[in-house]
Write an enzyme that holds these catalytic residues in place. Structure first.
Site, mmCIF file in Angstrom:
data_model
loop_
_atom_site.group_PDB
_atom_site.id
_atom_site.type_symbol
_atom_site.label_atom_id
_atom_site.label_comp_id
_atom_site.label_asym_id
_atom_site.label_seq_id
_atom_site.Cartn_x
_atom_site.Cartn_y
_atom_site.Cartn_z
ATOM 1 N N LYS A 12 26.646 53.681 34.507
ATOM 2 C CA LYS A 12 25.820 53.939 33.269
ATOM 3 C C LYS A 12 24.331 53.539 33.518
ATOM 4 O O LYS A 12 23.968 52.450 33.824
ATOM 5 C CB LYS A 12 26.587 52.827 32.287
ATOM 6 C CG LYS A 12 27.973 53.197 31.878
ATOM 7 C CD LYS A 12 28.547 52.286 30.831
ATOM 8 C CE LYS A 12 29.625 53.011 30.315
ATOM 9 N NZ LYS A 12 30.591 51.952 29.511
ATOM 10 N N ARG A 59 32.398 34.446 49.748
ATOM 11 C CA ARG A 59 31.903 33.418 49.046
ATOM 12 C C ARG A 59 32.062 32.169 49.472
ATOM 13 O O ARG A 59 31.153 31.299 49.609
ATOM 14 C CB ARG A 59 32.405 33.691 47.369
ATOM 15 C CG ARG A 59 31.773 34.642 46.769
ATOM 16 C CD ARG A 59 32.273 34.994 45.347
ATOM 17 N NE ARG A 59 31.376 35.776 44.641
ATOM 18 C CZ ARG A 59 31.539 36.201 43.553
ATOM 19 N NH1 ARG A 59 32.756 36.328 43.048
ATOM 20 N NH2 ARG A 59 30.873 37.046 42.960
ATOM 21 N N GLY A 104 25.637 40.128 38.636
ATOM 22 C CA GLY A 104 25.174 39.839 37.428
ATOM 23 C C GLY A 104 23.681 39.065 37.507
ATOM 24 O O GLY A 104 23.021 39.305 37.005
ATOM 25 N N GLY A 163 28.274 44.191 43.287
ATOM 26 C CA GLY A 163 29.458 44.077 43.837
ATOM 27 C C GLY A 163 29.746 45.645 44.469
ATOM 28 O O GLY A 163 30.431 45.679 45.722
#
Ligand code: AMP
Length: 397
Positions: free
Chosen positions: A199, A35, A378, A355
């Protein structure tokens, strides 16, 4: 695009929001500097223009309100100083009179970094007064924190309103937006999305939003067992969201209606416990004995998914197709990485985000083959869901 390329920032004090929420070990060593590295082009461009740069970033999730030593950004400022080869002025002070004095003292080509912006509890509320105090430190605002672009916080969104004529996307942010836009508005066909992970509930909106765009949808990993169970298959102890069985059936139906080819695993590597060293059993079809749980895609599934990937011109991958953290069950996810790399060699445009998929593609050694690796988990998912990201909107408004 309100980018920084064409602008000359000489003599300006530029506030730059970056995403430096990097992993650190217990000795405060940065263990993955991706990052930081990715924000360097923006920082270097501004410094070489002769701007003074004031970095704003968050680290972790401070709870107390105020300074917390273990969440200080000081080690990151020191690390940045090392890789930039110049001093990074840093203060642990949260007092704006002190901070302003330091900012005012910056000369052209100098850089400072503020302490963890989330030490101000107002930050995550998008507070206007905090944004105003931050804005008073500089002449222009650059948002280069794609990883935080889905947050409507003071330093990621609210602050932009104080710079109606001088707010810009940083180079990293621009790269993310250009590539995501390309993916979602003009993908070369055939377009294949590979969605995995644990999920279905976290990916429903992404899948719904992608269906009108894609030709092929590959569903793998833990979430595929919810589909399997909904289709009447035995899944043993595999992870499953029982309250989402109907959702799975509806998504299948929707895919069919929209002419999307849906691919699910056809064979499974199962284990008798959720561990790397469990006993492994190959299930030649998705018919898993009661005492076992599905852990990875089998060989036939890998080939099936691979064939679809190799015939694609645009590929989007989010989420592993097995418990890739366990070496014995990383094969399926690695094979996806390998096939995507092969497809890009043949000219496909491939985007990887989230990620887990990013670390899987890095581990597999094929990362440099990928056209675009998103830095925002996200934020990328929300973009793919079709949501407007506050960090992007604030610059465009
Ligand atoms: P997500 O955060 O939803 O993208 O999910 C990522 C996680 O899904 C990773 O930690 C994987 O280990 C996990 N995962 C993938 N396949 C399975 C599986 N068959 N059973 C349990 N977890 C899985």
């Amino acid at each position: 695009m309100k980018g920084i390329r064409e602008v000359n920032f000489t003599g300006k004090k530029v506030l730059v929001r970056v995403d430096f929420n990097v992993p650190m070990d217990e000795n405060k060593n940065v263990t993955d500097d991706t990052r930081i590295q990715e924000a360097l082009p923006t920082i270097k461009k501004l410094l070489s223009d002769g701007a003074s740069v004031i970095l704003m970033a968050h680290f972790g999730r401070p709870k107390k309100g105020g300074f917390e030593a273990e969440l200080s950004l000081q080690p990151v400022a020191e690390y940045l100083s090392k890789i930039l080869g110049q001093n990074v002025v840093f203060t642990q002070s949260l007092d704006f009179t002190e901070i302003k004095a330091l900012a005012d003292g910056l000369k052209q080509g100098e850089i400072m970094m503020l302490e963890n912006i989330r030490f101000y509890p107002e930050e995550t509320k998008g507070d206007v007064q905090l944004a105003e105090k931050l804005a008073a430190l500089g002449d222009c605002y650059v948002n280069d924190a794609f990883g935080a672009a889905h947050r409507e916080h003071s330093s990621t969104a609210t602050i932009a309103r104080f710079f109606p004529q001088s707010k810009y996307f940083g180079l990293l942010m621009e790269h993310e937006i250009v590539n995501l836009k390309k993916l979602m508005t003009s993908p070369t066909k055939p377009f294949t999305a590979i969605i995995g992970g644990s999920k279905i509930s976290s990916k429903i909106d992404v899948i719904k939003n992608l269906l009108p765009l894609v030709d092929n949808l590959i569903i793998g990993g833990g979430m595929s067992y919810t589909f399997a169970k909904a289709n009447g298959k035995s899944i043993g102890k595999s992870i499953c969201e029982d309250d989402k069985l109907q959702v799975a059936l509806d998504l299948q139906e929707e895919a069919k209606k929209q002419g999307v080819n849906l691919y699910l695993p056809v064979d499974i590597l199962a284990g008798d416990a959720f561990s790397n060293d469990c006993n492994i059993k190959y299930c030649p079809e998705v018919n898993i004995p009661d005492e076992l749980e599905g852990m990875d895609a089998g060989e036939k599934t890998r080939e099936l998914f691979g064939k679809v990937i190799l015939e694609s011109k645009t590929i989007l991958w989010n989420g592993p197709v097995g418990v890739f953290e366990f070496e014995n069950f990383a094969g399926g996810t690695n094979s996806i990485a390998k096939y995507i790399a092969e497809a890009t060699d043949k000219g496909a445009f491939a985007a990887v985000g989230g990620g887990d998929s990013v670390s899987a593609i890095k581990k597999s050694g094929f990362a440099d083959k990928i056209s675009y690796i998103s830095t925002g988990g996200g934020a990328m998912l929300e973009y793919l869901e079709g949501k407007v990201l506050p960090g992007i909107k604030a610059i465009l408004d």
